[in-house]
Write an enzyme that holds these catalytic residues in place. Structure first.
Site, PDB file in Angstrom:
ATOM      1  N   ASN A   1      -8.470  -1.874  10.576  1.00 36.78           N
ATOM      2  CA  ASN A   1      -8.813  -0.509  11.006  1.00 36.78           C
ATOM      3  C   ASN A   1      -8.915   0.422   9.804  1.00 36.78           C
ATOM      4  O   ASN A   1      -9.902   1.150   9.636  1.00 36.78           O
ATOM      5  CB  ASN A   1      -7.752   0.047  11.966  1.00 36.78           C
ATOM      6  CG  ASN A   1      -7.521  -0.853  13.148  1.00 36.78           C
ATOM      7  OD1 ASN A   1      -8.351  -1.689  13.464  1.00 36.78           O
ATOM      8  ND2 ASN A   1      -6.379  -0.695  13.797  1.00 36.78           N
ATOM      9  N   ASP A   2      -7.868   0.384   8.986  1.00 40.88           N
ATOM     10  CA  ASP A   2      -7.908   1.250   7.807  1.00 40.88           C
ATOM     11  C   ASP A   2      -8.831   0.691   6.736  1.00 40.88           C
ATOM     12  O   ASP A   2      -9.491   1.458   6.025  1.00 40.88           O
ATOM     13  CB  ASP A   2      -6.493   1.456   7.252  1.00 40.88           C
ATOM     14  CG  ASP A   2      -5.752   2.521   8.037  1.00 40.88           C
ATOM     15  OD1 ASP A   2      -6.357   3.591   8.277  1.00 40.88           O
ATOM     16  OD2 ASP A   2      -4.614   2.301   8.446  1.00 40.88           O
TER      17      ASP A   2
ATOM     18  N   GLU B   1      -5.091  -3.055   3.528  1.00 37.90           N
ATOM     19  CA  GLU B   1      -5.868  -2.076   4.299  1.00 37.90           C
ATOM     20  C   GLU B   1      -6.525  -1.022   3.418  1.00 37.90           C
ATOM     21  O   GLU B   1      -7.057  -0.041   3.918  1.00 37.90           O
ATOM     22  CB  GLU B   1      -5.037  -1.458   5.429  1.00 37.90           C
ATOM     23  CG  GLU B   1      -3.683  -0.958   5.066  1.00 37.90           C
ATOM     24  CD  GLU B   1      -2.898  -0.463   6.289  1.00 37.90           C
ATOM     25  OE1 GLU B   1      -3.419  -0.427   7.409  1.00 37.90           O
ATOM     26  OE2 GLU B   1      -1.734  -0.079   6.083  1.00 37.90           O
TER      27      GLU B   1
HETATM   28  C1  PEP Z   1      -4.877  -1.255  10.629  1.00 36.19           C
HETATM   29  O1  PEP Z   1      -5.037  -0.292   9.877  1.00 36.19           O
HETATM   30  O2  PEP Z   1      -5.732  -2.141  10.805  1.00 36.19           O
HETATM   31  C2  PEP Z   1      -3.630  -1.407  11.388  1.00 36.19           C
HETATM   32  C3  PEP Z   1      -3.387  -2.493  12.095  1.00 36.19           C
HETATM   33  O3  PEP Z   1      -2.737  -0.379  11.364  1.00 36.19           O
HETATM   34  P1  PEP Z   1      -2.870   1.001  12.184  1.00 36.19           P
HETATM   35  O4  PEP Z   1      -3.987   0.838  13.169  1.00 36.19           O
HETATM   36  O5  PEP Z   1      -1.560   1.217  12.826  1.00 36.19           O
HETATM   37  O6  PEP Z   1      -3.169   1.988  11.098  1.00 36.19           O
HETATM   38 MG    MG Z   2      -3.371   0.905   9.229  1.00 35.02          MG
END
Ligand code: PEP
Ligand code: MG
Length: 588
Positions: free
Chosen positions: A461-462, A438
């Site tokens: 997401n990150d 990530e």
């Molecule tokens: C992400 O970062 O894609 C993830 C699944 O973790 P979170 O959304 O909990 O940071």
């Molecule tokens: Mg994450």
């Protein structure tokens, strides 16, 4: 604050960002998550009795509030969780605590707010210095009591904060993970927020609970009066304040159609394999926050848990959460998922996932600070307890460990040293270990990480936030938060290639995995293991079943060569509209 003084009657429409589809209609329930500053005022001696009179009802109202929450939690979540509030009630009934506040008012002539703040800070400070972990964590209860008293004294409507009338539309500035209990009471019909984005936690939570949600409305908490009627259109990001009868009628018909469409898709997806036209199987797993989410994983036929966000255990129980209660939670997961894998992500604190009592040191850039695995490598006592708890529960089933927020292979090696240490000491086998990809550094250097793990899981997401340098929760830069941007697709491809070269499986557990628009693209790039909110599983399965690998690869090749994320997104949209029109209509 007098809300009653600015009643308007005309309908008003506000445009925001749609993050969870569907239509909801109900009374507004206002919530505020940030804290007002405490103002200190010196009283004239003759004003002290009146100030003491102001204090008394705040104590009664707070007690009543807590008893109501306790009843609600007991009814909707369980008796065990409801017992947490016993300590709150004991604090409120503690005559020494209350007497000290009264003395600050009557003898030192402080206003009630300042007196509450001062006395609670004194208790919090004393508790912080205690060795015993359990007692030290009780400072959170004092903080919560103080916050409720202060809110009552300040006139904010939070007196009703936890007593949500069923079917309410929650109107909030933002929701923190610690506010999840409010939505989990299953009383909320919808959610609208001043801030947020499609991957902010309030949005993820709303999708998991299948309630429509709209964020990035900027000033909705100021526009709406508590109790007035709201109609929200989660597909188009529209909020109607005081909707007309005509508007309600139109949306009623739409709500009905969408409901029938979703039921039909869920029925058709139920019991059939998640296999492509050419029989390639795509694993569809679930992202969950608490064991209660497993009901939906089972209902929608998920292939296990691809991401258990373990933060919630700590948010609820404190950083030094008891080892046995952690083991109990992990055991429930493996028992209920039977032969399916369950991946527990180790504590991912920091960034936007903040403990309610600010135990994390204040940082100027929390997203670039001591979060995820960095935090665990600094707080090794907390980390070791969690590793041992996971390894203990792993004896009974298919439980794996996953580290979040890794930038450098040495962080992984250090974490594995701790894991090896606790396992050897306790005579336990090492569970399978994976790493979340990530950060751009982890994606580019996935070839250095892959030889040391049993699997990789892309946290898109990150990964998007860090690659595009666009805060995932900030709608002012949400135009840059593009999952289909060539930079993201190339990093995903680099990760997949590194995993393949090392014969290590790779999945994806960010929000992209549950987006029917992007699923063909991910499969075409080579990801056949997707983890998402459980409610998305039926929709994604219908997309998988409509797709052939040849088609998916062609889409991915074209996307990799593209220069624009928006073009790729548009192309995916056209594909879905043409090939899976009912899913397109539902999310459109
Ligand atoms: C992400 O970062 O894609 C993830 C699944 O973790 P979170 O959304 O909990 O940071
Ligand atoms: Mg994450």
């Amino acid at each position: 604050m007098n809300y009653g003084s600015r009643r308007e009657t005309a309908e008003m429409m506000v445009q925001g960002m749609s993050v969870s589809p569907g239509v909801a209609f109900g009374p507004a329930f206002l919530m505020k998550t940030d804290e007002e500053p405490v103002v200190s005022r010196r009283l004239q001696p003759e004003a002290a009795p009146a100030e003491l009179e102001r204090l008394a009802p705040s104590i009664d109202a707070t007690r009543e509030q807590i008893q109501t929450i306790q009843r609600n939690v007991s009814q909707h979540i369980g008796l065990h969780d409801a017992r947490i509030f016993d300590v709150h009630l004991m604090v409120l009934d503690d005559q020494v605590f209350i007497e000290e506040i009264r003395e600050e008012i009557s003898e030192r002539l402080h206003n009630a707010e300042y007196a509450v703040w001062m006395v609670s800070e004194r208790y919090i400070d004393a508790l912080s210095r205690i060795q015993d972990n359990y007692l030290r964590e009780r400072k959170m209860d004092i903080k919560d009591i103080a916050r409720r008293l202060l809110r009552y004294l300040g006139g904010w409507q939070s007196a009703v904060r936890d007593i949500i009338p069923p079917g309410s539309i929650i109107v909030a500035d933002n929701l923190a993970p610690s506010d999840t209990a409010i939505l989990r009471q299953e009383l909320a019909g919808g959610l609208v927020c001043d801030f947020g984005s499609p991957v902010s936690h309030s949005a993820i939570m709303a999708r998991a609970l299948e309630i429509p949600a709209i964020v990035a409305l900027h000033d909705i908490t100021r526009r709406v009066v508590p109790g007035e009627t709201l109609l929200i259109d989660g597909n188009n990001g529209l909020v109607f304040i005081r909707p007309t009868a005509e508007r309600i009628k139109t949306y009623d018909a739409l709500m009905d159609r969408r409901h029938r469409l979703r039921v039909d898709i869920v029925n058709r997806a139920s019991g059939v394999p998640s296999a492509m036209q050419d029989d390639v199987v795509v694993a569809l797993r679930a992202n969950i926050d608490t064991p209660a989410d497993l009901d939906d994983v089972i209902k929608y036929g998920g292939d296990g848990v691809g991401l258990f966000r373990s933060e919630n255990i700590f948010i609820k129980e404190g950083l030094y959460s008891d080892e046995q209660s952690q083991i109990d939670v992990y055991r429930v997961l493996v028992e209920r998922m039977q032969q399916h894998p369950v991946i527990v992500r180790t504590l991912d604190l920091g960034g936007d996932k903040i403990m309610p009592d600010n135990q994390v040191v204040r940082e100027d850039n929390p997203f670039l600070g001591c979060r995820g695995l960095r935090f665990c490598l600094a707080e090794t006592d907390v980390f070791k307890i969690q590793l041992r708890a996971i390894a203990t529960a792993a004896v009974d089933g298919n439980l794996k460990i996953m580290y979040p927020m890794v930038s450098d292979v040495n962080e992984l090696l250090k974490a594995n040293d701790f894991l090896r240490g606790v396992c050897e000491e306790a005579g336990l086998a090492m569970p399978a270990v994976g790493v979340m990809i990530e950060t751009p550094a982890a994606a580019v250097c996935a070839d250095a990480i892959a030889p040391h793990v049993a699997f990789l899981s892309i946290g898109s997401n990150d990964l998007i936030q860090y690659t595009m340098a666009a805060d995932r929760g900030n709608d002012l830069v949400s135009h840059l938060f593009q999952p289909a941007h060539p930079a993201i697709l190339r990093l995903i491809k680099t990760t997949i290639d590194a995993a393949a070269a090392n014969d290590v499986p790779v999945g994806l557990c960010g929000e992209m995995a549950g987006d029917p628009l992007l699923v063909p693209l991910l499969i075409g790039l080579g990801i056949t293991d997707l983890s998402m909110v459980a409610s998305s599983i039926p929709l994604v399965k219908m997309v998988v079943r409509s797709l052939s690998m040849t088609e998916a690869r062609a889409l991915a090749d074209e996307a990799l060569a593209s220069r624009s994320g928006n073009d790729v997104q548009q192309h995916c949209r056209e594909w879905l509209q043409q090939r899976v029109p009912d899913v397109y209509e539902l999310i459109g």
